[in-house]
Design a protein around this motif. Structure first.
Motif, short mmCIF file in Angstrom:
data_model
loop_
_atom_site.label_atom_id
_atom_site.label_comp_id
_atom_site.label_asym_id
_atom_site.label_seq_id
_atom_site.Cartn_x
_atom_site.Cartn_y
_atom_site.Cartn_z
N ALA A 69 0.84 -1.20 0.00
CA ALA A 69 0.00 0.00 0.00
C ALA A 69 0.88 1.25 0.00
CB ALA A 69 -0.91 -0.01 1.23
N PRO A 70 0.38 2.34 -0.55
CA PRO A 70 1.19 3.57 -0.65
C PRO A 70 1.75 4.06 0.68
CG PRO A 70 -0.80 3.76 -1.96
CD PRO A 70 -0.95 2.51 -1.16
N ASP A 71 1.02 3.84 1.78
CA ASP A 71 1.46 4.33 3.09
C ASP A 71 2.11 3.23 3.93
OD1 ASP A 71 -0.79 2.80 3.48
OD2 ASP A 71 -1.82 4.23 4.81
N SER A 72 2.43 2.09 3.32
CA SER A 72 3.01 0.97 4.06
C SER A 72 4.41 1.31 4.58
CB SER A 72 3.10 -0.26 3.16
OG SER A 72 3.80 -1.31 3.80
N LYS A 73 4.73 0.77 5.75
CA LYS A 73 6.05 0.96 6.34
C LYS A 73 7.01 -0.16 5.92
CE LYS A 73 4.56 4.55 8.61
NZ LYS A 73 4.93 5.92 8.13
N GLY A 93 -6.90 -9.53 -5.08
CA GLY A 93 -5.72 -9.16 -4.30
C GLY A 93 -5.52 -7.66 -4.24
N ALA A 94 -5.79 -6.99 -5.36
CA ALA A 94 -5.67 -5.53 -5.39
C ALA A 94 -6.65 -4.89 -4.42
CB ALA A 94 -5.91 -5.01 -6.81
N SER A 95 -7.87 -5.43 -4.37
CA SER A 95 -8.88 -4.92 -3.44
C SER A 95 -8.47 -5.20 -2.00
CB SER A 95 -10.24 -5.56 -3.73
OG SER A 95 -10.71 -5.20 -5.01
N ALA A 96 -7.90 -6.39 -1.78
CA ALA A 96 -7.45 -6.75 -0.43
C ALA A 96 -6.35 -5.81 0.04
CB ALA A 96 -6.96 -8.20 -0.41
N LEU A 97 -5.45 -5.46 -0.87
CA LEU A 97 -4.37 -4.53 -0.52
C LEU A 97 -4.94 -3.17 -0.14
CD1 LEU A 97 -1.21 -4.31 -0.49
CD2 LEU A 97 -1.41 -3.30 -2.77
N SER A 98 -5.89 -2.68 -0.93
CA SER A 98 -6.51 -1.38 -0.65
C SER A 98 -7.30 -1.40 0.66
CB SER A 98 -7.44 -0.98 -1.80
OG SER A 98 -6.72 -0.78 -2.99
N ALA A 99 -7.92 -2.56 0.97
CA ALA A 99 -8.73 -2.66 2.18
C ALA A 99 -7.90 -2.91 3.42
CB ALA A 99 -9.76 -3.77 2.01
N SER A 154 -6.53 -5.82 4.14
CA SER A 154 -6.58 -7.23 4.54
C SER A 154 -5.41 -8.03 3.97
CB SER A 154 -7.91 -7.86 4.10
OG SER A 154 -8.12 -7.69 2.72
N ALA A 155 -4.62 -7.41 3.12
CA ALA A 155 -3.35 -7.97 2.64
C ALA A 155 -2.28 -6.91 2.83
CB ALA A 155 -3.44 -8.37 1.18
N ASP A 156 -1.11 -7.35 3.30
CA ASP A 156 -0.01 -6.40 3.53
C ASP A 156 0.78 -6.14 2.26
OD1 ASP A 156 -0.21 -6.12 6.51
OD2 ASP A 156 0.12 -8.29 6.41
N ALA A 157 0.75 -7.09 1.34
CA ALA A 157 1.49 -6.96 0.10
C ALA A 157 0.81 -7.78 -0.98
CB ALA A 157 2.94 -7.41 0.27
N LEU A 158 1.13 -7.48 -2.22
CA LEU A 158 0.56 -8.17 -3.37
C LEU A 158 1.68 -8.51 -4.34
CD1 LEU A 158 -2.04 -8.88 -5.15
CD2 LEU A 158 -1.75 -6.57 -6.11
N TYR A 193 0.51 3.32 -10.99
CA TYR A 193 0.05 4.45 -11.79
C TYR A 193 -1.17 5.11 -11.17
CZ TYR A 193 -1.85 6.98 -15.83
OH TYR A 193 -2.37 7.95 -16.67
N GLN A 194 -2.06 4.27 -10.62
CA GLN A 194 -3.28 4.79 -10.00
C GLN A 194 -3.06 5.34 -8.59
OE1 GLN A 194 -5.63 1.19 -10.28
NE2 GLN A 194 -6.65 1.87 -12.15
N GLY A 195 -1.83 5.20 -8.09
CA GLY A 195 -1.55 5.67 -6.74
C GLY A 195 -2.07 4.75 -5.67
N LYS A 196 -2.38 3.49 -6.03
CA LYS A 196 -2.94 2.54 -5.08
C LYS A 196 -1.89 1.58 -4.52
CE LYS A 196 -7.50 2.55 -7.30
NZ LYS A 196 -8.52 1.73 -8.00
N ALA A 197 -0.66 1.69 -4.98
CA ALA A 197 0.40 0.80 -4.50
C ALA A 197 1.76 1.41 -4.80
CB ALA A 197 0.28 -0.58 -5.14
N LYS A 198 2.76 0.88 -4.12
CA LYS A 198 4.15 1.24 -4.42
C LYS A 198 4.97 -0.04 -4.43
CE LYS A 198 5.42 2.21 0.41
NZ LYS A 198 5.93 3.23 1.36
#
Length: 446
Positions: free
Chosen positions: A136-140, A189-195, A197-201, A213-218
């Motif tokens: 996720a974009p804000d993940s540590k 999995g993409a939805s789980a990452l955004s929600a 419920s998954a730490d990584a994809l 590109y959509q700003g939903k992951a890094k």
């Protein structure tokens, strides 16, 4: 989408299957050739989405001049698994999919007495850059080691899962016990990452690039760090190939023509694929552009066959297949004949190094720069006129969006990286180097 046969979908392929081959209608003078493809798996476009839009296969069939009327039934699927099921049922003649699903295709075909063969390659990356682990974009989380004990979504049986397994093993983490693996389709999995419920994809083209590109992951891990090839290819039923070799050769000639079109008109090709799939053209270009992550070439290169053999152990460990005779699965006789004298040249060709590239707004061509710093200078001077900017990772060469890259300043030199861990590794080994923001990197060249 690219290689993703889940354990459940793979198990379905074990069920008895019946069907017919190429449908011959009416008086027998009309033959329907059925092609299974995955429109959004954009590294198969030269055998699928782009090829279909260009009409090259139909043109080659019409040129056969054998008195037969040919029709092409293009069947679009979300994954490689149902294509394999339909092939072993005799209902699809030619299909395209990623490397891990190709192995499952080989195993199921042999198991069910309906053998298939790898007859050509579509898109590939010799280092494995088609697969990426994102957070996720804000993940540590900052490295693959940080995944220990975390929930990671992937598609078991896919090359993306293979990347995850190998990356964890190299980090000293047991892939079976060190993480909680969620076996999910990419969209889930993409939805789980955004929600949360998954730490990584861990997924394959085009999901990581799309989410970034959509700003939903890094990006967390660049698959090219493994330095192991990954690719997509074309598989054909053995009985079909033997019965209609000229038709298969026509398909492979058309694939080669579509490859030439992609190479000579990369922007137009990206726009065509984007229109057909609904994916942003900027994401398609990241993978399929002039300096994209994927290289397109129908030749069945020895490096790719060797990588396929290496992949068998991952599928065996996941209990998706047993041993697979890769050598008997690979059959390049048809593509050799289709391409003629050019085949040897293509077989020996190596991808050119990636370069920094800008796609200006309202432009039909991109601009290439010798260094990332030169690209930054151009972007800084044309901030409102940039559609997309791409830079190659300083260590792996994997292309990435310039504004999503991790930038390092080493004196006056500015270097981009896909993943934070590789950027930090560079900083640790170069005194005075430090990670900077994209805005800072732009400011340094203004």
């Amino acid at each position: 989408m690219k290689p993703k046969a889940t354990a459940a979908s793979a198990a379905l392929l074990l069920l008895p299957l019946t069907g017919c081959g190429s449908a011959e209608a009416g008086s027998g003078s009309t033959v329907t050739v059925t092609v299974g493809y995955q429109s959004k798996t954009i590294n198969t476009v030269t055998a699928g989405t782009l090829l279909r839009s260009l009409g090259y296969f139909e043109k080659e069939l019409n040129a056969l001049g054998d008195g037969t009327t040919y029709k092409v039934d293009w069947q679009d699927y979300a994954t490689g698994a149902p294509i394999t099921a339909q092939m072993t049922a005799g209902k699809i003649d030619i299909g395209s999919m990623g490397d891990f699903p190709l192995l499952i295709n080989a195993a199921r075909g042999k198991q069910l007495g309906k053998p298939t063969h790898l007859v050509s390659v579509t898109g590939y990356n010799l280092r494995g850059g088609l697969n990426t682990i994102v957070t996720a974009p804000d993940s540590k989380l900052a490295s693959i080691e940080d995944l220990k004990g975390k929930k990671v979504s992937t598609s078991i049986g896919s090359a993306a899962d293979g990347t995850l397994v190998r990356a964890l093993q190299r980090a000293g983490i047991d892939p079976a016990k060190g993480i909680e693996k969620l076996n999910q389709q990419p969209a889930v999995g993409a939805s789980a990452l955004s929600a949360g419920s998954a730490d990584a994809l861990s997924q394959f083209v085009a999901w990581p690039g799309l989410l970034a590109y959509q700003g939903k992951a890094k990006a967390l891990y660049d698959g090219a760090q493994l330095d192991l090839p990954t690719f997509h290819g074309v598989t054909a039923r053995e009985d079909f190939a033997k019965k209609r070799p000229a038709v298969l050769e026509a398909f492979l000639k058309a694939q080669s023509e579509a490859t030439d079109y992609l190479d000579t008109h990369p922007v137009a090709a990206a726009e065509k694929v984007a229109k057909a799939t609904g994916l942003p053209a900027e994401v398609v270009y990241l993978y399929n552009g002039a300096h994209g992550i994927s290289t397109f070439d129908p030749a069945v290169k020895p490096q790719l066959v060797a990588a396929l053999k290496e992949d068998v152990s991952i599928l065996k460990a996941a209990k998706l297949t047993g041993d697979i005779d890769v050598d008997s699965f690979v059959d390049d006789q048809y593509v050799k004949k289709a391409l003629g004298p050019s085949y040897a040249k293509q077989l020996a060709a190596t991808p050119a190094p990636a370069a920094s590239e800008v796609w200006p707004k309202d432009a039909t061509e991109t601009r290439t720069f010798e260094t990332p710093a030169e690209l930054l200078t151009y972007v800084a001077q044309h901030k409102e006129g940039i559609r997309a900017a791409y830079v190659p990772d300083a260590t792996t060469g994997t292309l990435w969006f310039a504004d999503k890259a991790v930038w390092v300043a080493d004196g006056a030199t500015l270097l981009p990286f896909v993943a934070p861990a590789t950027a930090q590794a560079y900083v640790d080994s170069h005194g005075g180097a430090r990670v900077v923001t994209y805005a800072d990197a732009l400011g340094r060249v203004s």
